[in-house]
Enzyme design. Sequence first.
Site, short mmCIF file in Angstrom:
data_model
loop_
_atom_site.label_atom_id
_atom_site.label_comp_id
_atom_site.label_asym_id
_atom_site.label_seq_id
_atom_site.Cartn_x
_atom_site.Cartn_y
_atom_site.Cartn_z
N PHE A 141 1.06 -1.24 0.24
CA PHE A 141 -0.06 -0.02 -0.02
C PHE A 141 0.93 1.01 -0.07
CE2 PHE A 141 -2.42 3.32 0.91
CZ PHE A 141 -3.93 3.11 0.35
N ASP A 226 8.85 3.09 1.76
CA ASP A 226 8.20 3.41 2.37
C ASP A 226 7.82 3.39 3.55
OD1 ASP A 226 5.88 4.07 2.99
OD2 ASP A 226 4.58 3.82 0.90
N LYS A 255 2.77 10.97 7.36
CA LYS A 255 2.17 11.25 8.27
C LYS A 255 2.55 11.10 9.04
CE LYS A 255 0.19 6.10 6.80
NZ LYS A 255 -1.13 6.92 6.38
C1 PLP Z 1 3.28 2.87 3.35
C2 PLP Z 1 2.24 3.66 3.52
N1 PLP Z 1 2.39 4.38 2.06
C3 PLP Z 1 2.32 5.97 1.21
C4 PLP Z 1 1.05 6.14 2.22
C5 PLP Z 1 -0.62 7.30 1.69
O1 PLP Z 1 -0.26 8.27 2.82
P1 PLP Z 1 -1.65 9.61 1.90
O2 PLP Z 1 -2.69 8.30 2.70
O3 PLP Z 1 -0.77 10.61 3.18
O4 PLP Z 1 -1.14 9.56 0.69
C6 PLP Z 1 0.12 5.29 2.98
C7 PLP Z 1 -1.26 5.58 3.18
O5 PLP Z 1 -1.26 4.87 4.27
C8 PLP Z 1 1.06 4.05 4.10
O6 PLP Z 1 0.76 3.87 4.68
#
Ligand code: PLP
Length: 403
Positions: A141, A226, A255
């Site tokens: 994700f 990530d 976040k």
């Molecule tokens: C590992 C990871 N990458 C990217 C994202 C995407 O972040 P955003 O919702 O701020 O676009 C999330 C969101 O849950 C995430 O958990």
Amino acid sequence: MTTSAELIDVIERRSAHNYHPLPVVIREADGAWVTDVEGRRFLDCLSGYSSLNFGHGNPKIIQAAQQQLQNLTLTSRAFYHDQFAAFCGGLGDLTGKDMILPMNTGAEAVETAIKVARKWGYEVKGVEPEQATIIVMEDNFHGRTTTIVSFSTDPDAHDGFGPYTPGFKIVKYGSIEAIREAIDANTVAVLLEPIQGEAGVLVPPDGYLTQVRELCTAEGILMIADEIQSGLGRTGRTFACEHEGVVPDMYVLGKALGGGVVPVSAVAADADVLGVIKPGQHGSTFGGNPLACAVGNAVIEILNTGEYQERAARLGEVLHGRLREMVGDGVVTVRGRGLWAGVDIDPSLATGREVSEALMERGVLAKDTHGSTIRLAPPIVISEEDLLWAVDRLAEAIASFRR
Ligand SMILES: Cc1ncc(COP(=O)(O)O)c(C=O)c1O
């Protein structure tokens, strides 16, 4: 006074149904606790998907935001502003990287990492134009943009949004062999979550991140971590990669970097990687704005004390110790690190959604992910007493489905 039910009624009629929230309408919050419009209190065990690692209304973060609101909120990157040096320097030092490229949301930071990796592939590695591929993981994700959902294996996230962006190879998470087999002359990077959050807090096998690091180095490709959900204290370390002493070529952060106040995301990498981006090639009007940087600077200062990392590690032991006792008692498996747990509920008892609703009735807010998994990620400011209270409520909620 407008009731929760009245507000939910309007929201359900007037907002797109792209989420399925629990039926609670929150009005205010402090630390690990939130209060709804009727004055009922709930313990927050989701933390805005780890955006609130440092707690609701963290005084240091709120003070920084309030001060900055009065001074300066936006310049765009057409000009410099006085918060930017500390942000880039501070985050660079925290990550051990030369350079920072700030964005707003997590998805934008992931998009940034993809663009940087491709450009690096063409300009530094010498990949043929338009041929770069990035290896990504099953059950990943990384956000919701059209490019990112192109390589999602979750049908809800992926299906119906084509045509899809090419240039990604999807391999099994946790298998170094799968990555090895997928690498070819056009591979520029491996993009992974050091712990897969949305997939259910999936921790890869011991040694996997080290093997990925070694393989990427040997093959001359970039390792992109990530750490948007796993990073910034959540797992008991600043970055989840640290559990294996691994340093990726690019960190993708978001976040909690915005302290639960404003969206702040960033990519951190050394100059030989991030230096490929030149004026006009990437950006965002709000990326790196003064308010975002002031909040980010407060977050960086908090992380530099090490206090929250230590607390997440200590409370994580308590949480996982107690959750392990529940295995076999309505709980099938428990995974996670630090103050972050994926709890698989016995699917013959209840769905994750049903358990989340039963938990809510008992004063705890947590969210299901994928079928029968409940994710627990309370703000790191939570007290040990509250944490144990929440787990007791979880045991009670699960028991309520036994007939
Ligand atoms: C590992 C990871 N990458 C990217 C994202 C995407 O972040 P955003 O919702 O701020 O676009 C999330 C969101 O849950 C995430 O958990």
